[in-house]
Design a protein around this motif. Structure first.
Motif, PDB file in Angstrom:
ATOM      1  N   TYR A  17      16.726 -12.116  -5.624  1.00 34.33           N
ATOM      2  CA  TYR A  17      15.505 -11.472  -5.167  1.00 34.33           C
ATOM      3  C   TYR A  17      14.769 -10.862  -6.350  1.00 34.33           C
ATOM      4  CZ  TYR A  17      16.882 -11.886  -0.285  1.00 34.33           C
ATOM      5  OH  TYR A  17      17.226 -12.371   0.930  1.00 34.33           O
ATOM      6  N   ARG A  18      13.468 -10.814  -6.233  1.00 32.41           N
ATOM      7  CA  ARG A  18      12.608 -10.228  -7.249  1.00 32.41           C
ATOM      8  C   ARG A  18      12.078  -8.904  -6.721  1.00 32.41           C
ATOM      9  NH1 ARG A  18       6.727 -11.003  -8.332  1.00 32.41           N
ATOM     10  NH2 ARG A  18       6.533 -12.151  -6.409  1.00 32.41           N
ATOM     11  N   VAL A  19      12.093  -7.893  -7.556  1.00 35.16           N
ATOM     12  CA  VAL A  19      11.563  -6.590  -7.171  1.00 35.16           C
ATOM     13  C   VAL A  19      10.050  -6.603  -7.390  1.00 35.16           C
ATOM     14  CG1 VAL A  19      11.587  -4.125  -7.689  1.00 35.16           C
ATOM     15  CG2 VAL A  19      13.719  -5.431  -7.730  1.00 35.16           C
ATOM     16  N   LEU A  20       9.316  -6.215  -6.375  1.00 35.27           N
ATOM     17  CA  LEU A  20       7.857  -6.187  -6.456  1.00 35.27           C
ATOM     18  C   LEU A  20       7.400  -4.743  -6.600  1.00 35.27           C
ATOM     19  CD1 LEU A  20       5.120  -7.639  -6.279  1.00 35.27           C
ATOM     20  CD2 LEU A  20       5.268  -7.411  -3.787  1.00 35.27           C
ATOM     21  N   ALA A  21       6.886  -4.408  -7.752  1.00 31.71           N
ATOM     22  CA  ALA A  21       6.396  -3.048  -8.001  1.00 31.71           C
ATOM     23  C   ALA A  21       5.079  -2.822  -7.267  1.00 31.71           C
ATOM     24  CB  ALA A  21       6.187  -2.850  -9.503  1.00 31.71           C
ATOM     25  N   VAL A  22       4.816  -1.573  -6.947  1.00 34.97           N
ATOM     26  CA  VAL A  22       3.520  -1.212  -6.371  1.00 34.97           C
ATOM     27  C   VAL A  22       2.523  -1.115  -7.512  1.00 34.97           C
ATOM     28  CG1 VAL A  22       2.237   0.533  -5.098  1.00 34.97           C
ATOM     29  CG2 VAL A  22       4.605   0.025  -4.471  1.00 34.97           C
ATOM     30  N   GLU A  23       1.512  -1.944  -7.446  1.00 32.76           N
ATOM     31  CA  GLU A  23       0.471  -1.993  -8.473  1.00 32.76           C
ATOM     32  C   GLU A  23      -0.789  -1.293  -7.954  1.00 32.76           C
ATOM     33  OE1 GLU A  23       1.067  -3.058 -11.418  1.00 32.76           O
ATOM     34  OE2 GLU A  23       2.967  -4.096 -11.071  1.00 32.76           O
ATOM     35  N   PRO A  24      -1.661  -0.871  -8.859  1.00 27.54           N
ATOM     36  CA  PRO A  24      -2.903  -0.225  -8.421  1.00 27.54           C
ATOM     37  C   PRO A  24      -3.715  -1.087  -7.441  1.00 27.54           C
ATOM     38  CG  PRO A  24      -2.613   0.079 -10.776  1.00 27.54           C
ATOM     39  CD  PRO A  24      -1.540  -0.873 -10.319  1.00 27.54           C
ATOM     40  N   GLU A  25      -3.688  -2.397  -7.640  1.00 28.01           N
ATOM     41  CA  GLU A  25      -4.420  -3.300  -6.732  1.00 28.01           C
ATOM     42  C   GLU A  25      -3.874  -3.212  -5.309  1.00 28.01           C
ATOM     43  OE1 GLU A  25      -4.817  -4.544 -10.857  1.00 28.01           O
ATOM     44  OE2 GLU A  25      -3.031  -4.241  -9.641  1.00 28.01           O
ATOM     45  N   HIS A  26      -2.573  -3.047  -5.181  1.00 19.34           N
ATOM     46  CA  HIS A  26      -1.962  -2.918  -3.849  1.00 19.34           C
ATOM     47  C   HIS A  26      -2.439  -1.634  -3.177  1.00 19.34           C
ATOM     48  CE1 HIS A  26       1.573  -5.250  -5.814  1.00 19.34           C
ATOM     49  NE2 HIS A  26       0.674  -6.089  -5.338  1.00 19.34           N
ATOM     50  N   ALA A  27      -2.392  -0.537  -3.928  1.00 21.76           N
ATOM     51  CA  ALA A  27      -2.827   0.744  -3.370  1.00 21.76           C
ATOM     52  C   ALA A  27      -4.299   0.703  -2.976  1.00 21.76           C
ATOM     53  CB  ALA A  27      -2.572   1.860  -4.377  1.00 21.76           C
ATOM     54  N   ALA A  28      -5.122   0.078  -3.795  1.00 20.25           N
ATOM     55  CA  ALA A  28      -6.559  -0.014  -3.495  1.00 20.25           C
ATOM     56  C   ALA A  28      -6.809  -0.870  -2.260  1.00 20.25           C
ATOM     57  CB  ALA A  28      -7.312  -0.575  -4.694  1.00 20.25           C
ATOM     58  N   ALA A  29      -5.987  -1.895  -2.050  1.00 20.69           N
ATOM     59  CA  ALA A  29      -6.175  -2.793  -0.906  1.00 20.69           C
ATOM     60  C   ALA A  29      -5.877  -2.105   0.421  1.00 20.69           C
ATOM     61  CB  ALA A  29      -5.302  -4.034  -1.061  1.00 20.69           C
ATOM     62  N   VAL A  30      -5.101  -1.036   0.398  1.00 20.24           N
ATOM     63  CA  VAL A  30      -4.769  -0.320   1.637  1.00 20.24           C
ATOM     64  C   VAL A  30      -6.027   0.183   2.334  1.00 20.24           C
ATOM     65  CG1 VAL A  30      -3.633   1.734   2.585  1.00 20.24           C
ATOM     66  CG2 VAL A  30      -2.436   0.311   0.914  1.00 20.24           C
ATOM     67  N   GLU A  31      -6.995   0.675   1.567  1.00 24.35           N
ATOM     68  CA  GLU A  31      -8.181   1.277   2.183  1.00 24.35           C
ATOM     69  C   GLU A  31      -9.050   0.263   2.930  1.00 24.35           C
ATOM     70  OE1 GLU A  31     -10.729   3.248  -0.595  1.00 24.35           O
ATOM     71  OE2 GLU A  31     -10.958   1.470  -1.836  1.00 24.35           O
ATOM     72  N   SER A  32      -8.911  -1.011   2.637  1.00 21.02           N
ATOM     73  CA  SER A  32      -9.727  -2.014   3.332  1.00 21.02           C
ATOM     74  C   SER A  32      -9.031  -2.589   4.565  1.00 21.02           C
ATOM     75  CB  SER A  32     -10.102  -3.145   2.372  1.00 21.02           C
ATOM     76  OG  SER A  32      -8.945  -3.865   1.973  1.00 21.02           O
ATOM     77  N   LEU A  33      -7.804  -2.158   4.830  1.00 24.60           N
ATOM     78  CA  LEU A  33      -7.081  -2.661   6.003  1.00 24.60           C
ATOM     79  C   LEU A  33      -7.612  -2.036   7.286  1.00 24.60           C
ATOM     80  CD1 LEU A  33      -3.357  -2.504   4.785  1.00 24.60           C
ATOM     81  CD2 LEU A  33      -4.801  -4.537   5.002  1.00 24.60           C
ATOM     82  N   ALA A  35      -7.264  -0.342  10.970  1.00 23.33           N
ATOM     83  CA  ALA A  35      -6.340   0.725  11.369  1.00 23.33           C
ATOM     84  C   ALA A  35      -5.360   0.285  12.460  1.00 23.33           C
ATOM     85  CB  ALA A  35      -7.141   1.938  11.818  1.00 23.33           C
ATOM     86  N   HIS A  36      -4.799  -0.926  12.341  1.00 19.44           N
ATOM     87  CA  HIS A  36      -3.821  -1.392  13.331  1.00 19.44           C
ATOM     88  C   HIS A  36      -2.571  -0.527  13.334  1.00 19.44           C
ATOM     89  CE1 HIS A  36      -6.230  -4.897  13.898  1.00 19.44           C
ATOM     90  NE2 HIS A  36      -5.878  -5.502  12.792  1.00 19.44           N
ATOM     91  N   HIS A  37      -2.205  -0.026  12.188  1.00 15.08           N
ATOM     92  CA  HIS A  37      -0.936   0.679  12.026  1.00 15.08           C
ATOM     93  C   HIS A  37      -1.186   1.943  11.208  1.00 15.08           C
ATOM     94  CE1 HIS A  37       3.356   1.205  11.313  1.00 15.08           C
ATOM     95  NE2 HIS A  37       3.587   0.202  12.125  1.00 15.08           N
ATOM     96  N   GLN A  38      -0.504   3.023  11.542  1.00 20.92           N
ATOM     97  CA  GLN A  38      -0.756   4.292  10.857  1.00 20.92           C
ATOM     98  C   GLN A  38       0.322   4.669   9.841  1.00 20.92           C
ATOM     99  OE1 GLN A  38      -3.729   5.778  11.170  1.00 20.92           O
ATOM    100  NE2 GLN A  38      -4.121   3.971  12.402  1.00 20.92           N
ATOM    101  N   ASP A  39       1.422   3.926   9.778  1.00 14.58           N
ATOM    102  CA  ASP A  39       2.485   4.257   8.828  1.00 14.58           C
ATOM    103  C   ASP A  39       2.061   3.861   7.419  1.00 14.58           C
ATOM    104  OD1 ASP A  39       4.943   3.435   7.158  1.00 14.58           O
ATOM    105  OD2 ASP A  39       5.801   4.656   8.763  1.00 14.58           O
ATOM    106  N   PRO A  40       1.963   4.807   6.491  1.00 19.06           N
ATOM    107  CA  PRO A  40       1.476   4.497   5.144  1.00 19.06           C
ATOM    108  C   PRO A  40       2.332   3.480   4.397  1.00 19.06           C
ATOM    109  CG  PRO A  40       1.637   6.876   5.461  1.00 19.06           C
ATOM    110  CD  PRO A  40       2.234   6.232   6.666  1.00 19.06           C
ATOM    111  N   PHE A  41       3.647   3.548   4.563  1.00 19.82           N
ATOM    112  CA  PHE A  41       4.518   2.603   3.868  1.00 19.82           C
ATOM    113  C   PHE A  41       4.317   1.191   4.402  1.00 19.82           C
ATOM    114  CE2 PHE A  41       8.533   0.358   3.123  1.00 19.82           C
ATOM    115  CZ  PHE A  41       8.594   0.455   1.741  1.00 19.82           C
ATOM    116  N   ASP A  42       4.228   1.042   5.719  1.00 20.44           N
ATOM    117  CA  ASP A  42       3.990  -0.283   6.299  1.00 20.44           C
ATOM    118  C   ASP A  42       2.642  -0.835   5.853  1.00 20.44           C
ATOM    119  OD1 ASP A  42       6.428  -0.316   7.559  1.00 20.44           O
ATOM    120  OD2 ASP A  42       5.647   0.251   9.528  1.00 20.44           O
ATOM    121  N   ARG A  43       1.639   0.025   5.791  1.00 18.83           N
ATOM    122  CA  ARG A  43       0.321  -0.424   5.340  1.00 18.83           C
ATOM    123  C   ARG A  43       0.370  -0.886   3.887  1.00 18.83           C
ATOM    124  NH1 ARG A  43      -4.192   0.743   8.155  1.00 18.83           N
ATOM    125  NH2 ARG A  43      -5.366   1.382   6.304  1.00 18.83           N
TER     126      ARG A  43
END
Length: 73
Positions: A17-33, A35-43
C-alpha cells in the motif's frame, strides 16, 4: 483496532500500500464539495479521491453520493 497503529503501518507497507499525504490541493477541494456529508475527515477522503483521481470504497451511503467513482460496499 486489533493491532497498534505502528503495526498497521508496517502491515500496509509490507502489502504494497502507498501512503497518501494530505496535500493543499486536497484541503482546497473540500470547500467545493456539496454538503452531502458533514464529517470533515470523510469530506477530506472524498476530496483526495476526486483530486488524485482514485477510487474510494465506503460503507457510508452519504459518502457514496459524491461521485460514481466512490464505491459503496
Amino acid at each position: 483496532m486489533p493491532v497498534s497503529g505502528q503495526d498497521a503501518l508496517l502491515y500496509f507497507r509490507q502489502s504494497g500500500y502507498r501512503v497518501l499525504a494530505v496535500e493543499p490541493e486536497h484541503a482546497a477541494a473540500v470547500e467545493s464539495l456539496p454538503a452531502h456529508h458533514q464529517d470533515p475527515f470523510d469530506r477530506l477522503l472524498v476530496a483526495q479521491a476526486l483530486t488524485e483521481p482514485m477510487r474510494l470504497m465506503t460503507h457510508d451511503a452519504m459518502v457514496a453520493c459524491y461521485s460514481d467513482t466512490i464505491i459503496e460496499v
